[in-house]
Design a protein around this motif. Structure first.
Motif, PDB file in Angstrom:
ATOM      1  N   HIS A   1       0.827  -1.195   0.000  1.00  0.00           N
ATOM      2  CA  HIS A   1       0.000   0.000   0.000  1.00  0.00           C
ATOM      3  C   HIS A   1       0.873   1.260   0.000  1.00  0.00           C
ATOM      4  O   HIS A   1       2.062   1.210   0.311  1.00  0.00           O
ATOM      5  CB  HIS A   1      -0.906   0.001   1.228  1.00  0.00           C
ATOM      6  CG  HIS A   1      -0.167  -0.191   2.514  1.00  0.00           C
ATOM      7  ND1 HIS A   1       0.183  -1.437   2.981  1.00  0.00           N
ATOM      8  CD2 HIS A   1       0.307   0.685   3.426  1.00  0.00           C
ATOM      9  CE1 HIS A   1       0.837  -1.308   4.124  1.00  0.00           C
ATOM     10  NE2 HIS A   1       0.928  -0.041   4.407  1.00  0.00           N
ATOM     11  N   LEU A   2       0.248   2.355  -0.379  1.00  0.00           N
ATOM     12  CA  LEU A   2       0.928   3.646  -0.333  1.00  0.00           C
ATOM     13  C   LEU A   2       0.966   4.162   1.097  1.00  0.00           C
ATOM     14  O   LEU A   2      -0.065   4.216   1.764  1.00  0.00           O
ATOM     15  CB  LEU A   2       0.211   4.656  -1.215  1.00  0.00           C
ATOM     16  CG  LEU A   2       0.660   4.778  -2.658  1.00  0.00           C
ATOM     17  CD1 LEU A   2      -0.262   5.714  -3.412  1.00  0.00           C
ATOM     18  CD2 LEU A   2       2.097   5.262  -2.762  1.00  0.00           C
ATOM     19  N   GLU A   3       2.129   4.525   1.555  1.00  0.00           N
ATOM     20  CA  GLU A   3       2.271   5.074   2.901  1.00  0.00           C
ATOM     21  C   GLU A   3       3.166   6.296   2.805  1.00  0.00           C
ATOM     22  O   GLU A   3       4.347   6.190   2.493  1.00  0.00           O
ATOM     23  CB  GLU A   3       2.874   4.024   3.839  1.00  0.00           C
ATOM     24  CG  GLU A   3       2.872   4.444   5.295  1.00  0.00           C
ATOM     25  CD  GLU A   3       3.228   3.279   6.203  1.00  0.00           C
ATOM     26  OE1 GLU A   3       4.287   3.361   6.847  1.00  0.00           O
ATOM     27  OE2 GLU A   3       2.461   2.312   6.265  1.00  0.00           O
ATOM     28  N   ASP A   4       2.579   7.484   3.032  1.00  0.00           N
ATOM     29  CA  ASP A   4       3.311   8.739   2.899  1.00  0.00           C
ATOM     30  C   ASP A   4       3.970   8.850   1.525  1.00  0.00           C
ATOM     31  O   ASP A   4       5.116   9.289   1.381  1.00  0.00           O
ATOM     32  CB  ASP A   4       4.371   8.874   4.004  1.00  0.00           C
ATOM     33  CG  ASP A   4       3.746   8.929   5.385  1.00  0.00           C
ATOM     34  OD1 ASP A   4       2.620   9.448   5.493  1.00  0.00           O
ATOM     35  OD2 ASP A   4       4.365   8.442   6.344  1.00  0.00           O
ATOM     36  N   GLY A   5       3.224   8.440   0.502  1.00  0.00           N
ATOM     37  CA  GLY A   5       3.714   8.572  -0.859  1.00  0.00           C
ATOM     38  C   GLY A   5       4.672   7.490  -1.301  1.00  0.00           C
ATOM     39  O   GLY A   5       5.185   7.532  -2.420  1.00  0.00           O
ATOM     40  N   ILE A   6       4.935   6.505  -0.452  1.00  0.00           N
ATOM     41  CA  ILE A   6       5.885   5.441  -0.786  1.00  0.00           C
ATOM     42  C   ILE A   6       5.143   4.104  -0.806  1.00  0.00           C
ATOM     43  O   ILE A   6       4.388   3.784   0.113  1.00  0.00           O
ATOM     44  CB  ILE A   6       7.033   5.388   0.248  1.00  0.00           C
ATOM     45  CG1 ILE A   6       7.803   6.716   0.266  1.00  0.00           C
ATOM     46  CG2 ILE A   6       7.975   4.228  -0.050  1.00  0.00           C
ATOM     47  CD1 ILE A   6       8.813   6.816   1.380  1.00  0.00           C
ATOM     48  N   PHE A   7       5.371   3.315  -1.852  1.00  0.00           N
ATOM     49  CA  PHE A   7       4.801   1.972  -1.899  1.00  0.00           C
ATOM     50  C   PHE A   7       5.546   1.105  -0.886  1.00  0.00           C
ATOM     51  O   PHE A   7       6.766   0.929  -0.976  1.00  0.00           O
ATOM     52  CB  PHE A   7       4.931   1.388  -3.304  1.00  0.00           C
ATOM     53  CG  PHE A   7       3.934   1.949  -4.270  1.00  0.00           C
ATOM     54  CD1 PHE A   7       2.668   1.398  -4.374  1.00  0.00           C
ATOM     55  CD2 PHE A   7       4.249   3.039  -5.048  1.00  0.00           C
ATOM     56  CE1 PHE A   7       1.735   1.917  -5.264  1.00  0.00           C
ATOM     57  CE2 PHE A   7       3.325   3.572  -5.942  1.00  0.00           C
ATOM     58  CZ  PHE A   7       2.065   3.008  -6.045  1.00  0.00           C
ATOM     59  N   THR A   8       4.810   0.590   0.073  1.00  0.00           N
ATOM     60  CA  THR A   8       5.421  -0.149   1.171  1.00  0.00           C
ATOM     61  C   THR A   8       4.916  -1.583   1.185  1.00  0.00           C
ATOM     62  O   THR A   8       3.704  -1.826   1.153  1.00  0.00           O
ATOM     63  CB  THR A   8       5.111   0.525   2.520  1.00  0.00           C
ATOM     64  OG1 THR A   8       5.590   1.867   2.490  1.00  0.00           O
ATOM     65  CG2 THR A   8       5.791  -0.216   3.665  1.00  0.00           C
TER      66      THR A   8
END
Length: 578
Positions: free
Chosen positions: A486-493
C-alpha cells in the motif's frame, strides 16, 4: 549424540554433562507430549456452550469467558495468527504457535482477555478482515464476530455485549446476543451515533468531516432512488461510515458482511472540495450500496467474485456517468484502466487471476460485465445497461442465489442481433475453457476492441499501476497468509510481517525500483522488465529509492508480456483485433 561420543565423554569425567543432556532431552520430550496431548484433547472433546461477555474498556475490547466445565484448552474457529498479535491473556493461559488453541497447565472455568485494536491497521492485510476497529470519535469499536467463536466441533459460542448488532438495521443500543449459528459479521460496542435512513440505520462516526458525511447521505439517497426497481433480498441493514485517522493521502476500504455495509475512510483531506476525491467517494459508496442487491451470490460459483465485485463497480460507474460526474471519455477511461489491469496480471485464465486476488476481481469483473452489456445494448457507453441486466437477473432468480449462468442468460435474451457469439465467448471464459488473451483476440469484438499503443501504457497515472500489478502477481506466488502492499506517505510499502514468504522479505520494505527502473515514472517499462527477467533469469530485483537496500525475488516464468487491447467509443474507427 552418537553412542561412542557419549561413552567417551563419560569416561573423561563427563557423566554430569551426559546426565544433564538426558534430563534436557526428557524435558523436551515431555513438553512435546503434553502439547500433543493438549491438542489431541482439544480435538477429541466437545465442551458445550461457552459464554463470552464482551465490553469496551479504555479503547480496547475486554473478553470474559465462562465455560460450562473446567478445561485446560479451547480451540478457536479462525484468525489464529491475528490473535497472536493482540490478545493479552490474564493469568497463565498461553496461545499455541498457530494461535488457534489457548492452553493452561491447570483446567479453568473462566478467564479474561484484553484485545488491543492497535496491533493492526484496517486495510493493511489483503483480503483479511481486521478483527477490531475503533471508530475515530472514540464512541464505539467494531468487532468481527468470527474472531471470537470456538471451533464448532469443540463448542457452541454465545457472545453477549452492550452495543448495536449491525445486522438488523436501526435498533436501540442495548444488551445484545450473537451465537455460533448467526452469520459472521461486525457488531459494535459502545454508544455509536445512529441515524434512521429509510428502513435502515446509518451509523455515523462523528470524527468524519461534515462535507464527507453530507456527500455520503446524498449518495445513499441517490442509490435508493435510482436502484429502486431492483430486487433487494433481506431485511433492514446498517451502514457504518467510519474514520480510521492516520496521516498521508486519503485511502478507503469497504466490505459487506451479513446486514452491514462498512465504509472506512483513512488519511487526511476527506473534507476538501477536490472534484477528483468526490468522484472517488461516489464510486466507493455507490459500489458498496449496490451490494444490498447482489449479495446473494451462489456459493462456489465459478468466477463468482468477479460478478459480485465487478458487477457492483459497473453499476456504480454507470450511476456516476448518468449524473454527469463522468463524461463519456472519463467513463470509457475507467473501463479501459480495468481492462488493462486485468490483462497485465499474470495468469492466463480467470481462475488464475482469482487466485491472485487483491482488486483483480473488481477490474476483471467490471470488464466482463461491460462486455456483456455491450452485447445486450449495442453501445459500450450505454451506462444504464449493467443495471438493466442485474434487474433481469435478480428478478429471474427471485429469493434464490445467482451466478454467471443467470447473468449471461439475461444478456442472451436481449442480445443485439449478431452478438450471441459474444455471450458464448464470455460463457467459456468464466468457466476457464478459454484464456483471457484468446477471448479478447476473437473477431466477435470487432468495433469494440483494438490493440492499444505503447504510448497509452506510459501515461504517468497508469504507470505505477502496471508495476504494482506485476509485483503483486509475483508476491501471490511467494507468500501465504495476510500481507499488504500500500501507499504510505507517498511510498509503496511492502508489509509481510504476518505472512509466510519463500524469500526473506524485510518488513515494511519501501519499493521504489523494479530491476533498477523507477516504480512510478517508468512503471510500464519496469513491468515489461519483470516479465522478461522472470522468463530469462527466474528472478527479479526490487530496491528502495537510493538502491541502498535491494532484494532479489525468485519468480516463475510468467510468459510473454501480453498484447493489450482497449475499448473504443462507437464513433471511433476501429480495425478490431487481428
Amino acid at each position: 549424540m552418537p553412542w561412542k561420543e557419549a561413552h567417551a565423554i563419560r569416561s573423561m569425567g563427563g557423566g554430569d554433562l551426559m546426565t544433564e543432556w538426558y534430563r534436557t532431552f526428557l524435558v523436551c520430550m515431555l513438553l512435546a507430549l503434553l502439547t500433543t496431548a493438549a491438542r489431541a484433547d482439544c480435538a477429541s472433546r466437545h465442551l458445550g456452550d461457552v459464554r463470552v461477555k464482551v465490553a469496551m474498556r479504555e479503547g480496547a475490547v475486554q473478553l470474559a469467558f465462562e465455560l460450562p466445565q473446567a478445561s485446560s484448552c479451547l480451540r478457536f474457529k479462525s484468525g489464529g495468527r491475528l490473535r497472536l498479535l493482540n490478545w493479552h491473556i490474564h493469568g497463565a493461559g498461553r496461545l499455541s504457535s498457530a494461535g488457534d488453541i489457548l492452553q493452561w497447565e491447570q483446567p479453568v472455568r473462566s478467564f479474561e482477555v484484553r484485545v488491543s485494536p492497535s496491533a493492526l491497521k484496517d486495510g493493511q492485510l489483503d483480503r483479511t478482515y481486521t478483527p477490531v476497529m475503533p471508530l475515530g470519535d472514540g464512541r464505539a469499536l467494531a468487532v468481527y464476530s468470527d474472531y471470537l467463536l470456538l471451533d464448532p466441533a469443540f463448542g457452541r459460542t454465545t457472545i453477549e455485549f452492550e452495543g448495536l448488532p449491525a445486522r438488523q438495521g436501526l435498533m436501540q443500543v442495548g444488551h445484545q446476543r450473537l451465537t455460533s449459528e448467526d452469520p459472521p459479521g461486525f457488531f459494535l460496542l459502545g454508544s455509536p451515533s445512529v441515524e434512521r435512513f429509510g428502513d435502515d440505520a446509518l451509523i455515523v462516526d462523528q470524527s468524519l468531516p461534515a462535507p464527507l458525511m453530507k456527500q455520503i447521505r446524498a449518495l445513499m439517497d441517490q442509490g435508493s432512488r435510482q436502484l429502486a426497481s431492483l430486487p433487494r433480498p433481506g431485511g433492514p441493514i446498517s451502514i457504518l461510515a467510519m474514520g480510521g485517522g492516520g496521516q498521508g493521502k486519503p485511502s478507503w476500504r469497504g466490505d459487506v458482511s451479513p446486514g452491514l455495509i462498512r465504509l472506512g475512510f483513512y488519511g487526511q483531506g476527506w473534507g476538501s472540495a477536490d472534484p477528483a476525491l468526490a468522484r472517488v467517494v461516489a464510486k466507493f459508496v455507490l459500489h458498496e450500496r449496490f451490494h444490498l442487491h447482489n449479495m446473494r451470490l451462489r456459493s462456489g460459483a465459478p468466477a463468482g467474485v468477479f460478478l459480485l465485485e465487478g458487477g457492483a463497480d459497473a453499476v456504480a460507474l454507470g450511476l456516476q456517468h448518468q449524473q454527469g460526474q463522468l463524461d463519456d471519455a472519463a467513463y470509457l477511461g475507467q473501463l479501459n484502466l480495468s481492462l488493462q489491469q486485468c490483462q497485465l496480471s499474470t495468469g492466463s485464465t480467470l481462475r488464475d487471476k482469482e487466485f491472485l486476488g487483491g482488486d483483480l476481481p473488481y477490474h476483471c469483473g467490471l470488464v466482463l460485465v461491460s462486455l456483456a452489456s455491450w452485447a445486450a445494448s449495442g453501445s459500450v457507453l450505454d451506462s444504464r445497461q449493467p443495471a438493466r441486466l442485474w434487474q433481469a437477473t435478480l428478478k429471474a432468480v427471485g429469493d434464490g442465489p445467482y451466478d454467471w449462468h443467470d447473468f449471461l442468460a439475461a444478456a442472451r435474451q436481449t442480445a443485439v442481433p449478431g452478438r450471441q457469439g459474444v455471450i458464448e465467448l464470455l460463457e467459456q471464459l468464466v468457466h476457464d475453457r478459454l484464456t483471457l488473451q484468446d477471448a479478447l483476440a476473437a473477431p466477435a469484438w470487432r468495433g469494440l476492441l483494438q490493440p492499444a499503443s505503447q504510448g497509452e501504457h506510459e501515461v504517468p497515472a497508469l504507470s505505477s499501476e502496471f508495476a504494482s500489478r506485476t509485483l503483486m502477481s509475483l508476491l501471490e506466488r511467494q507468500c501465504t497468509g495476510p500481507y499488504g502492499f500500500h501507499l504510505e506517505d507517498g511510498i509503496f510499502t511492502l508489509d509481510t510481517a504476518q505472512a509466510r514468504c519463500k524469500a526473506a522479505w524485510p518488513d515494511r520494505f519501501p519499493v521504489a525500483r523494479l530491476n533498477g527502473l523507477d516504480f512510478v515514472r517508468q512503471g510500464w517499462q519496469a513491468a515489461q522488465s519483470v516479465w522478461q527477467s522472470c522468463k530469462e533469469k527466474g528472478e527479479v530485483q526490487i530496491a528502495d529509492a537510493q538502491q541502498a537496500r535491494t532484494l532479489t525475488l525468485p519468480c516463475p516464468d510468467i510468459g510473454a508480456v501480453p498484447r493489450l487491447y482497449r475499448l473504443v467509443p462507437p464513433e471511433a474507427p476501429a480495425s478490431g483485433p487481428t
